[in-house]
Design an enzyme around this catalytic site. Sequence first.
Site, short mmCIF file in Angstrom:
data_model
loop_
_atom_site.label_atom_id
_atom_site.label_comp_id
_atom_site.label_asym_id
_atom_site.label_seq_id
_atom_site.Cartn_x
_atom_site.Cartn_y
_atom_site.Cartn_z
N ARG A 108 0.54 -1.22 0.10
CA ARG A 108 -0.14 0.22 -0.06
C ARG A 108 0.76 1.25 0.01
O ARG A 108 1.65 1.44 0.93
CB ARG A 108 -0.80 0.14 1.25
CG ARG A 108 -2.30 -0.14 1.15
CD ARG A 108 -3.24 -0.19 2.33
NE ARG A 108 -2.66 0.16 3.52
CZ ARG A 108 -3.19 0.56 4.59
NH1 ARG A 108 -4.65 0.66 4.48
NH2 ARG A 108 -2.75 1.09 5.98
N THR A 112 -1.12 7.59 -0.58
CA THR A 112 -2.62 7.13 -1.38
C THR A 112 -3.37 6.16 -0.83
O THR A 112 -4.50 6.20 -1.36
CB THR A 112 -2.21 7.02 -2.93
OG1 THR A 112 -1.58 5.80 -3.06
CG2 THR A 112 -1.35 8.07 -3.48
N ASP A 204 0.18 -3.11 12.25
CA ASP A 204 0.92 -3.62 11.07
C ASP A 204 1.21 -5.01 10.94
O ASP A 204 2.18 -5.36 11.73
CB ASP A 204 2.07 -2.71 10.63
CG ASP A 204 2.45 -2.84 9.16
OD1 ASP A 204 2.72 -4.07 8.72
OD2 ASP A 204 2.54 -1.76 8.61
N ASP A 207 4.82 -6.08 9.63
CA ASP A 207 5.78 -5.66 10.68
C ASP A 207 5.83 -6.47 11.80
O ASP A 207 6.75 -6.81 12.29
CB ASP A 207 5.59 -4.26 10.94
CG ASP A 207 6.20 -3.08 9.99
OD1 ASP A 207 6.84 -3.57 9.14
OD2 ASP A 207 5.74 -2.21 10.17
C1 PRP Z 1 -0.91 -4.81 4.48
C2 PRP Z 1 -1.70 -5.79 4.54
C3 PRP Z 1 -2.68 -5.81 3.52
C4 PRP Z 1 -2.87 -4.21 3.02
C5 PRP Z 1 -4.26 -4.09 3.50
O1 PRP Z 1 0.02 -4.51 3.52
O2 PRP Z 1 -1.22 -7.00 4.78
O3 PRP Z 1 -2.03 -6.44 2.15
O4 PRP Z 1 -1.68 -3.66 4.00
O5 PRP Z 1 -4.64 -2.79 3.48
P1 PRP Z 1 -5.70 -2.34 2.35
O6 PRP Z 1 -7.01 -3.05 2.33
O7 PRP Z 1 -5.89 -1.01 2.71
O8 PRP Z 1 -5.05 -2.35 0.78
P2 PRP Z 1 1.37 -3.62 3.49
O9 PRP Z 1 0.89 -2.73 2.24
O10 PRP Z 1 1.46 -3.05 4.64
O11 PRP Z 1 2.45 -4.18 2.90
P3 PRP Z 1 3.32 -5.30 3.58
O12 PRP Z 1 2.69 -6.55 3.87
O13 PRP Z 1 4.38 -5.62 2.56
O14 PRP Z 1 3.70 -4.75 4.72
N1 URA Z 2 -2.54 -3.06 7.15
C1 URA Z 2 -2.05 -3.49 8.19
O1 URA Z 2 -1.31 -4.34 8.31
N2 URA Z 2 -2.88 -3.32 9.30
C2 URA Z 2 -4.00 -2.16 9.11
O2 URA Z 2 -4.59 -1.79 10.20
C3 URA Z 2 -4.24 -1.95 7.83
C4 URA Z 2 -3.64 -2.05 6.81
#
Ligand code: PRP
Ligand code: URA
Length: 213
Positions: A108, A112, A204, A207
């Site tokens: 994400r 945005t 997150d 993380d």
């Molecule tokens: C997180 C999560 C989803 C997304 C959800 O990933 O694991 O994929 O955010 O958010 P959304 O429904 O608003 O799209 P992130 O973008 O943090 O990536 P990562 O898993 O690589 O940390």
């Molecule tokens: N992605 C995450 O990992 N946590 C949230 O709460 C939203 C998006």
Amino acid sequence: MAQVRAGGVVVLDHPLIRHKMALLRDAATTTRDFKQLVSEIAALMTYEVTRELPTETIEVATPLETTRGERIACKIALVPILRAGLGMVEGIVQLIPNARVGHIGLYRDHDTLEPVSYYFKVPTPVADHRFFLLDPMLATGGSAAEAADELKRAGATEIALLSLVAAPEGVAAFTARHPDIPVTVAALDRCLNADGYILPGLGDAGDRIFGTR
Ligand code: PRP
Ligand code: URA
């Protein structure tokens, strides 16, 4: 397992899931335990989301005689959305050891909140598989909806989405774009905050699974 249907999503209702979700949400839970809990909850969810899988009758030779048994009659593909979806794979594979595993890379954009796609590899022939799309978090729904778009463009026709925690906004956005894809979650939370994080949520997920913050 009891289910609660709420606006296009099935929320699984089971004491073990509720117990493990509370531990998962706790900010004091260690990376090691968090990873383990994600895997365990995904395994518990597997019982419910595989309920409708087709089976076929087979003959089985017991030590005493031949009898009839059943086996799953479709090819299953698990597709974690990177990174956090990876945490759900192991628990499901323990129950479906011959499942194939694809990967969809999305993150994400911090400003945005739009998904940015960077990797796509799924088992072929795509149309022969039933896909379980895995992501612990359904926040705005943008990432899961984009992943489903990519799967459909590749030829997938049978897709289900499994998430641990969803925001109502994410469920609404996802089901509006993909009304044909069933969504199953372990918890349906209150809302998103201004930064697109789920409240109360668990922070997150990526993380916390990988210990990167
Ligand atoms: C997180 C999560 C989803 C997304 C959800 O990933 O694991 O994929 O955010 O958010 P959304 O429904 O608003 O799209 P992130 O973008 O943090 O990536 P990562 O898993 O690589 O940390
Ligand atoms: N992605 C995450 O990992 N946590 C949230 O709460 C939203 C998006």
